[in-house]
Design a protein around this motif. Structure first.
Motif, PDB file in Angstrom:
ATOM      1  N   MET A  43       0.862  -1.176   0.000  1.00 53.42           N
ATOM      2  CA  MET A  43       0.000   0.000   0.000  1.00 53.42           C
ATOM      3  C   MET A  43       0.901   1.228   0.000  1.00 53.42           C
ATOM      4  O   MET A  43       1.715   1.394   0.909  1.00 53.42           O
ATOM      5  CB  MET A  43      -0.897  -0.027   1.233  1.00 53.42           C
ATOM      6  CG  MET A  43      -1.774   1.180   1.441  1.00 53.42           C
ATOM      7  SD  MET A  43      -3.299   1.269   0.494  1.00 53.42           S
ATOM      8  CE  MET A  43      -4.176  -0.175   1.009  1.00 53.42           C
ATOM      9  N   HIS A  97      -7.576  -0.846   2.447  1.00 53.42           N
ATOM     10  CA  HIS A  97      -7.502  -2.116   1.724  1.00 53.42           C
ATOM     11  C   HIS A  97      -8.894  -2.735   1.599  1.00 53.42           C
ATOM     12  O   HIS A  97      -9.267  -3.251   0.537  1.00 53.42           O
ATOM     13  CB  HIS A  97      -6.534  -3.055   2.434  1.00 53.42           C
ATOM     14  CG  HIS A  97      -6.191  -4.277   1.655  1.00 53.42           C
ATOM     15  ND1 HIS A  97      -5.615  -4.228   0.414  1.00 53.42           N
ATOM     16  CD2 HIS A  97      -6.345  -5.592   1.942  1.00 53.42           C
ATOM     17  CE1 HIS A  97      -5.429  -5.439  -0.040  1.00 53.42           C
ATOM     18  NE2 HIS A  97      -5.870  -6.292   0.874  1.00 53.42           N
ATOM     19  N   ASN A 144      -5.378   0.781  -3.319  1.00 55.61           N
ATOM     20  CA  ASN A 144      -3.990   0.328  -3.321  1.00 55.61           C
ATOM     21  C   ASN A 144      -3.049   1.466  -2.927  1.00 55.61           C
ATOM     22  O   ASN A 144      -1.835   1.303  -2.950  1.00 55.61           O
ATOM     23  CB  ASN A 144      -3.589  -0.269  -4.667  1.00 55.61           C
ATOM     24  CG  ASN A 144      -3.546   0.748  -5.777  1.00 55.61           C
ATOM     25  OD1 ASN A 144      -4.030   1.872  -5.646  1.00 55.61           O
ATOM     26  ND2 ASN A 144      -2.978   0.349  -6.904  1.00 55.61           N
ATOM     27  N   VAL A 199      -7.391   4.301  -5.937  1.00 54.85           N
ATOM     28  CA  VAL A 199      -6.792   3.280  -6.790  1.00 54.85           C
ATOM     29  C   VAL A 199      -5.845   4.038  -7.703  1.00 54.85           C
ATOM     30  O   VAL A 199      -6.259   4.961  -8.421  1.00 54.85           O
ATOM     31  CB  VAL A 199      -7.849   2.525  -7.604  1.00 54.85           C
ATOM     32  CG1 VAL A 199      -7.188   1.568  -8.582  1.00 54.85           C
ATOM     33  CG2 VAL A 199      -8.807   1.775  -6.674  1.00 54.85           C
TER      34      VAL A 199
END
Length: 106
Positions: free
Chosen positions: A1, A70, A75, A102
C-alpha cells in the motif's frame, strides 16, 4: 500500500477516489509509567515513556488506516495526516487519516 502526504503520487495516476480512510488509537500509560514520566518532567528533557507510547500509537493508527483502505479496494492513500488529542488527563488519541484511491503506474 502506497501512503503519501501529497495530493498525487509521482509516476502514478489516480484512477479512482474511494473516499476517506482513517485509523484511530486511544492509549494510556499505566500508573507506573505515569509516575516515572512525572518524575522525569521535574528535571526537563524528553519524556521517553510518552514518546514511545505516541510512536507506537501512530504506527497502530497507520496500520488500521491501511487495513480500512484495503477493505475499500484501495492500493494507495494520498494526503495522509495525523491528528492527536487528549482524553482526560491520562489518555492520548491518535488519528491517521487520508484519501483512499486506486492508483495505476503511468
Amino acid at each position: 500500500m502506497l501512503v503519501v502526504t501529497t495530493e498525487g503520487i509521482a509516476g502514478y495516476r489516480i484512477e479512482k477516489v474511494l473516499g476517506h480512510t482513517f485509523g484511530v488509537v486511544v492509549r494510556s500509560r499505566g500508573l507506573g509509567g505515569n509516575i516515572t514520566a512525572s518524575i522525569r518532567s521535574l528535571f526537563g528533557g524528553e519524556i521517553k515513556e510518552y514518546t514511545e507510547m505516541i510512536e507506537d500509537a501512530r504506527k497502530a493508527a497507520i496500520d488500521r488506516m491501511i487495513k480500512n483502505a484495503h477493505a475499500m479496494g484501495a492500493n494507495a492513500i494520498i494526503m495522509m495526516r495525523f491528528d492527536s488529542g487528549e482524553i482526560g488527563q491520562t489518555m492520548s488519541e491518535i488519528v491517521a487519516y487520508g484519501t483512499a484511491v486506486v492508483a495505476e503506474r503511468e
